[in-house]
Scaffold this motif. Structure first.
Motif, PDB file in Angstrom:
ATOM      1  N   VAL A 176       3.852   0.855   2.504  1.00  0.00           N
ATOM      2  CA  VAL A 176       3.447  -0.021   3.605  1.00  0.00           C
ATOM      3  C   VAL A 176       3.339  -1.441   3.072  1.00  0.00           C
ATOM      4  O   VAL A 176       2.584  -1.701   2.128  1.00  0.00           O
ATOM      5  N   GLU A 177       4.123  -2.344   3.682  1.00  0.00           N
ATOM      6  CA  GLU A 177       4.101  -3.744   3.270  1.00  0.00           C
ATOM      7  C   GLU A 177       3.437  -4.576   4.369  1.00  0.00           C
ATOM      8  O   GLU A 177       3.782  -4.446   5.554  1.00  0.00           O
TER       9      GLU A 177
ATOM     10  N   SER B 256      -5.533   7.011   5.610  1.00  0.00           N
ATOM     11  CA  SER B 256      -5.738   5.862   4.727  1.00  0.00           C
ATOM     12  C   SER B 256      -4.808   5.943   3.531  1.00  0.00           C
ATOM     13  O   SER B 256      -4.284   7.016   3.182  1.00  0.00           O
ATOM     14  N   GLY B 257      -4.601   4.799   2.915  1.00  0.00           N
ATOM     15  CA  GLY B 257      -3.760   4.724   1.730  1.00  0.00           C
ATOM     16  C   GLY B 257      -4.329   3.739   0.745  1.00  0.00           C
ATOM     17  O   GLY B 257      -5.223   2.937   1.070  1.00  0.00           O
ATOM     18  N   ARG B 258      -3.802   3.747  -0.461  1.00  0.00           N
ATOM     19  CA  ARG B 258      -4.336   2.895  -1.518  1.00  0.00           C
ATOM     20  C   ARG B 258      -3.445   1.672  -1.734  1.00  0.00           C
ATOM     21  O   ARG B 258      -2.240   1.713  -1.455  1.00  0.00           O
ATOM     22  N   ARG B 259      -4.053   0.620  -2.218  1.00  0.00           N
ATOM     23  CA  ARG B 259      -3.283  -0.586  -2.573  1.00  0.00           C
ATOM     24  C   ARG B 259      -2.508  -0.328  -3.863  1.00  0.00           C
ATOM     25  O   ARG B 259      -3.031   0.272  -4.803  1.00  0.00           O
ATOM     26  N   GLN B 260      -1.271  -0.787  -3.883  1.00  0.00           N
ATOM     27  CA  GLN B 260      -0.446  -0.601  -5.086  1.00  0.00           C
ATOM     28  C   GLN B 260      -0.845  -1.612  -6.156  1.00  0.00           C
ATOM     29  O   GLN B 260      -1.225  -2.736  -5.860  1.00  0.00           O
TER      30      GLN B 260
ATOM     31  N   PHE C 240       0.843  -1.193   0.000  1.00  0.00           N
ATOM     32  CA  PHE C 240       0.000   0.000   0.000  1.00  0.00           C
ATOM     33  C   PHE C 240       0.880   1.246   0.000  1.00  0.00           C
ATOM     34  O   PHE C 240       2.076   1.178   0.287  1.00  0.00           O
ATOM     35  N   THR C 241       0.270   2.401  -0.282  1.00  0.00           N
ATOM     36  CA  THR C 241       0.968   3.677  -0.241  1.00  0.00           C
ATOM     37  C   THR C 241       0.134   4.688   0.525  1.00  0.00           C
ATOM     38  O   THR C 241      -1.059   4.853   0.250  1.00  0.00           O
ATOM     39  N   ILE C 242       0.769   5.359   1.533  1.00  0.00           N
ATOM     40  CA  ILE C 242       0.123   6.426   2.293  1.00  0.00           C
ATOM     41  C   ILE C 242       1.021   7.653   2.213  1.00  0.00           C
ATOM     42  O   ILE C 242       2.129   7.651   2.773  1.00  0.00           O
TER      43      ILE C 242
END
Length: 551
Positions: free
Chosen positions: A370-371, A547-551, A363-365
């Protein structure tokens, strides 16, 4: 009517006991707590539970003995009062006539009472910023003469009786007085007192029932902690005991069999405004004291009228000296929650763990990666530039109300050094601090701790206080801002210091419904919650979320 009251009391007792078992059981399930707990109320043992192991393999038991650290001080104080009762000394005697070869001209105006209450001004061993040579105890024995020589020539911190400063050295001198006056070694005198009161599991020596100390909390992070010889703490620490003996001790000191009425009253009362007595701290209705040594944390708390009491002994602590206090704070918080439960109040406990399909991914925030990867029944969570638990507190508050807007402004003024502009947010005293240049000096000292400062982030606020994170090239420093009832700044102080970590993987445990608990305690971090969905990840902490999005 009486039958109804009895039924209600039984129901309350059942609820209280269940809540206490849930509190400690879940702390143990998360591997936060490893030790023994005894809780008594209404003349009955409500809880006597053992968790974890004494040596990594053998389970802790009720007769497992732990190093109780500074709880020893109350035993030393009791021994002094026995000598007073025997007319061998008086509490307001100057100490030098009772010290023999250990006397010092610097102590000629210090009294026994001042040693007992930490008001002597004598610098303390094993505490920082006391003006003493920094040294650590060892496994080999040290003589009392050599121990006292470590602080005999140190200047007093203040004139005797004028201030309070916790002093291990003062209690070491009390042990020396016991030896000089009684003609016995400190250990022999104390063992006679333990025997008199049938404290059969309390002594200075380790045996097969003694727990081993460990640094760390989670099993994969544990390290053996050193075991020091008790002579290094003589009078101030070094005693081993059990929850059973400490429970019995509460019964003894609140009974007519202990000392005489006058001295017993002196033993169980505060003697200075800060609430310290003879080896005891006074906190509202409760008399208590904590103790700590490498890998050991202990706490004894009781109500003097009801005799209700709580004993918590554990053989886990943080290793870093700057983190050790967090171990003691953690145990103190458990005791505070236990008292609240005994009073019938609801308490916050860790969430129940659940079996749930684990969700992984990248993910990316805000440009932070973020792994999330699987680890048996939990998840490893790691980020590209900080521990995962810091994502929230490295993110600026949204200025969506008056208080958060104020914190954002405070951070901006501090970051740019505009202290005169900040004065408009301050009360009278803090305005003087801003206008006089004192704030500039204080901020410069704090900035020196972080290297080159990069920015200041406001990350939490409520009506009473706010939190700021000062980020630098070498470390991070948290600041706390206190507000008065009108919302004006009353003070700005250092709140915590953290070393920079480029990357740290942390465990998250499943709670169900795509929700996970990010456990911060083993690392000395704040805990958080995560929600992991198909398309995004959300962090929840301090009543905030990002929150962040899935890569």
């Amino acid at each position: 009517m009486k039958k109804t009251i009895l039924i209600l009391m039984m129901a309350w007792t059942t609820i209280c006991h269940g809540q206490l078992k849930k509190l400690y059981g879940r702390e143990a399930a998360y591997q936060h707590f490893n030790g023994v707990v005894l809780i008594q109320s209404d003349d009955s043992i409500r809880m006597a539970e053992c968790y974890g192991t004494s040596d990594g393999q053998v389970p802790n038991e009720l007769h497992t003995r732990f190093d109780i650290g500074s709880i020893t001080k109350q035993f030393t104080a009791a021994a002094i009062l026995h000598l007073v009762m025997d007319n061998k000394i008086k509490l307001h005697d100057f100490i030098n006539p009772h010290l023999g070869e250990y006397r010092s001209e610097r102590w000629k105006k210090v009294t026994i009472h001042q040693l007992l209450t930490h008001t002597s001004g004598i610098s303390s061993l094993y505490q920082t910023e006391q003006g003493l040579e920094v040294f650590f105890p060892e496994s080999k024995e040290i003589s009392l003469d050599e121990l006292i020589s470590r602080f005999r020539e140190a200047k007093l911190l203040f004139s005797p009786g004028e201030e309070f400063s916790y002093s291990n050295s003062g209690y070491i001198l009390l042990a020396a007085i016991i030896e000089q006056v009684s003609g016995l070694t400190y250990q022999d005198y104390m063992l006679e007192m333990f025997s008199k009161y049938e404290l059969q599991e309390t002594s200075f020596s380790r045996d097969s029932d003694s727990a081993f100390p460990f640094y760390g909390y989670r099993s994969d992070l544990l390290k053996n902690a050193p075991i020091y010889h008790y002579s290094w703490f003589k009078g101030a620490g070094g005693v081993y005991s059990t929850v059973g003996d400490l429970s019995k001790w509460v019964e003894i000191i609140t009974s007519y069999e202990f000392l005489n009425e006058e001295l017993r009253a002196l033993f169980l009362k505060p003697h200075i405004p800060l609430g310290y007595g003879y080896g005891w701290q006074f906190d509202g209705a409760y008399i208590q004291h904590d103790g700590g040594n490498a890998g050991f944390i202990s706490f004894l708390s009781f109500h003097p009228k009801t005799k209700d009491h709580i004993v918590v002994l554990t053989n886990r602590s943080f290793e870093d000296i700057t983190m050790f206090g967090k171990s003691a704070d953690y145990v103190r918080e458990l005791v505070t929650k236990s008292w609240s439960s005994i009073k019938g109040e609801d308490i916050e406990v860790l969430p129940a763990l659940a079996r749930w399909p684990l969700t992984t991914g990248s993910f990316t925030i805000d440009e932070i990666s973020v792994e999330v990867s699987e680890n048996d029944t939990s998840l490893w969570v790691s980020t590209s530039e900080m521990p995962p638990s810091r994502i929230i507190i490295n993110t600026t508050l949204e200025a969506n109300d008056q208080q958060s807007l104020k914190m954002v402004e405070i951070a901006r003024f501090l970051e740019k050094g505009k202290y005169w502009s900040l004065a408009g947010h301050c009360d009278g005293e803090m305005k003087f601090v801003m206008y006089s240049g004192m704030m500039s000096i204080g901020m410069r000292m704090m900035m020196n701790q972080v290297g080159k400062m990069t920015n200041i982030i406001p990350y939490y606020v409520d009506e009473s206080h706010g939190l700021l994170r000062m980020k630098g090239t070498e470390r991070i420093l948290d600041l706390i801002v206190y507000f008065d009832s009108e919302g004006l700044i009353q003070g700005i102080f250092e709140h915590g210091k953290y070393e920079l970590d480029n990357k740290l993987s942390m465990l998250a445990y499943p709670l169900g419904n795509n929700l996970y608990y990010l456990d911060g305690l083993p690392y000395g971090e704040n805990s958080a919650k995560l929600k992991i969905l198909e398309d995004k990840i959300v962090f929840y902490q301090l009543d905030r979320s990002v929150s962040g999005r899935r890569q």
